[in-house]
Design a protein around this motif. Structure first.
Motif, PDB file in Angstrom:
ATOM      1  N   ILE A  47     -41.027 -33.119   1.256  1.00 30.73           N
ATOM      2  CA  ILE A  47     -41.043 -31.753   0.726  1.00 30.73           C
ATOM      3  C   ILE A  47     -42.215 -31.586  -0.251  1.00 30.73           C
ATOM      4  O   ILE A  47     -42.948 -30.582  -0.194  1.00 30.73           O
ATOM      5  CB  ILE A  47     -39.694 -31.416   0.041  1.00 30.73           C
ATOM      6  N   ALA A  48     -42.410 -32.584  -1.118  1.00 29.21           N
ATOM      7  CA  ALA A  48     -43.518 -32.511  -2.083  1.00 29.21           C
ATOM      8  C   ALA A  48     -44.850 -32.370  -1.342  1.00 29.21           C
ATOM      9  O   ALA A  48     -45.697 -31.544  -1.696  1.00 29.21           O
ATOM     10  CB  ALA A  48     -43.521 -33.754  -2.972  1.00 29.21           C
ATOM     11  N   LEU A  49     -45.000 -33.179  -0.288  1.00 24.72           N
ATOM     12  CA  LEU A  49     -46.238 -33.133   0.494  1.00 24.72           C
ATOM     13  C   LEU A  49     -46.368 -31.800   1.229  1.00 24.72           C
ATOM     14  O   LEU A  49     -47.464 -31.222   1.300  1.00 24.72           O
ATOM     15  CB  LEU A  49     -46.227 -34.297   1.493  1.00 24.72           C
TER      16      LEU A  49
ATOM     17  N   GLY B 266     -49.029 -26.555   1.603  1.00 22.43           N
ATOM     18  CA  GLY B 266     -48.944 -25.098   1.643  1.00 22.43           C
ATOM     19  C   GLY B 266     -49.726 -24.463   0.514  1.00 22.43           C
ATOM     20  O   GLY B 266     -50.508 -23.527   0.726  1.00 22.43           O
ATOM     21  N   VAL B 267     -49.547 -25.006  -0.690  1.00 19.45           N
ATOM     22  CA  VAL B 267     -50.202 -24.446  -1.873  1.00 19.45           C
ATOM     23  C   VAL B 267     -51.723 -24.577  -1.766  1.00 19.45           C
ATOM     24  O   VAL B 267     -52.475 -23.656  -2.112  1.00 19.45           O
ATOM     25  CB  VAL B 267     -49.680 -25.150  -3.157  1.00 19.45           C
TER      26      VAL B 267
ATOM     27  N   ARG C 121     -51.002 -33.349   7.449  1.00 21.06           N
ATOM     28  CA  ARG C 121     -49.872 -32.885   8.251  1.00 21.06           C
ATOM     29  C   ARG C 121     -49.170 -34.031   9.010  1.00 21.06           C
ATOM     30  O   ARG C 121     -47.945 -34.131   8.969  1.00 21.06           O
ATOM     31  CB  ARG C 121     -50.303 -31.807   9.230  1.00 21.06           C
ATOM     32  N   PRO C 122     -49.936 -34.940   9.661  1.00 16.91           N
ATOM     33  CA  PRO C 122     -49.231 -36.030  10.359  1.00 16.91           C
ATOM     34  C   PRO C 122     -48.480 -36.970   9.409  1.00 16.91           C
ATOM     35  O   PRO C 122     -47.439 -37.520   9.782  1.00 16.91           O
ATOM     36  CB  PRO C 122     -50.365 -36.790  11.072  1.00 16.91           C
ATOM     37  N   VAL C 123     -48.998 -37.114   8.179  1.00 12.64           N
ATOM     38  CA  VAL C 123     -48.275 -37.948   7.199  1.00 12.64           C
ATOM     39  C   VAL C 123     -46.975 -37.245   6.828  1.00 12.64           C
ATOM     40  O   VAL C 123     -45.889 -37.841   6.850  1.00 12.64           O
ATOM     41  CB  VAL C 123     -49.138 -38.197   5.931  1.00 12.64           C
ATOM     42  N   HIS C 124     -47.079 -35.950   6.523  1.00 10.80           N
ATOM     43  CA  HIS C 124     -45.890 -35.161   6.192  1.00 10.80           C
ATOM     44  C   HIS C 124     -44.854 -35.235   7.323  1.00 10.80           C
ATOM     45  O   HIS C 124     -43.672 -35.474   7.079  1.00 10.80           O
ATOM     46  CB  HIS C 124     -46.310 -33.705   5.936  1.00 10.80           C
ATOM     47  N   ALA C 125     -45.331 -35.040   8.564  1.00 10.46           N
ATOM     48  CA  ALA C 125     -44.407 -35.006   9.709  1.00 10.46           C
ATOM     49  C   ALA C 125     -43.686 -36.349   9.862  1.00 10.46           C
ATOM     50  O   ALA C 125     -42.467 -36.391  10.106  1.00 10.46           O
ATOM     51  CB  ALA C 125     -45.176 -34.666  10.985  1.00 10.46           C
TER      52      ALA C 125
END
Ligand code: HEM
Ligand code: HEM
Length: 130
Positions: free
Chosen positions: A25-27, A32-33, A40-44
């Motif tokens: 969520i933090a990522l 987004g900010v 994105r692939p790390v977040h996913a």
């Protein structure tokens, strides 16, 4: 079946899963900010391999004590939780053009995938008849 006190309880999988949820969520918020989606692939994968997969494993082990008590669960736990952070950090470095992290990325993917193989083996061996 090899039973040992040191196999991680289901609650440990779930607590780690929630930490990955917070990291994802933090990522996600940071992406987004900043409107910078490089990671994105790390977040996913933090979200799906950290939060979703760890939580699912925790729920499965909670439901099937024989699988949870197996040495395979211990192998799965350590390979997942050592492999994934290494994989995410080295992937983030790669995405920022630091190609020297490629070796660590490949090795950590191997560790992570081997942990998943232990999980699959455990599921087929210790969940009972299909
Ligand atoms: C407040 C929480 C979250 C925020 C703000 C957030 C934000 C984002 C953003 C900005 C992207 C990139 C979108 C793009 O590049 O077009 C993304 C992609 C993604 N997020 Fe999240 N996310 C959040 C939570 C989650 C959770 C909880 C999961 C999974 C359980 C998740 C799974 C994914 C996946 C799989 C992608 C890649 C999607 C694709 O390939 O198109 N996210 N998220
Ligand atoms: C060792 C295991 C895994 C490896 C090495 C891997 C590798 C990759 C790669 C190379 C991509 C393309 C990234 C890009 O387009 O920049 C990708 C995308 C993706 N993978 Fe995986 N993956 C693995 C496991 C998984 C699993 C188990 C899930 C789901 C539970 C998953 C969900 C996704 C999603 C949703 C995307 C699209 C993300 C995005 O748009 O950035 N992956 N994966």
């Amino acid at each position: 079946m090899h039973v040992t006190d040191s196999t991680p309880p289901a609650s440990r999988w779930l607590k780690l899963a929630v930490l990955y949820l917070l990291a994802a969520i933090a990522l996600g918020v940071a992406m987004g900010v900043s409107a910078n989606f490089t990671l994105r692939p790390v977040h996913a994968h933090v979200a799906l391999l950290g939060w979703a997969s760890l939580a699912l494993a925790g729920l499965i082990y909670g439901q099937y004590p024989r699988a949870a008590a197996s040495w395979l669960a211990r192998v799965h736990f350590w390979m997942h939780n050592l492999g994934l952070p290494l994989m995410m950090v080295s992937l983030a470095l790669m995405l920022h053009g630091i190609t020297a992290a490629g070796g660590v990325l490949l090795a950590s993917e191997g560790i992570f995938a081997a942990g998943c193989l232990a999980f699959a083996f455990n599921v087929f061996r210790n969940l009972g008849p299909a």
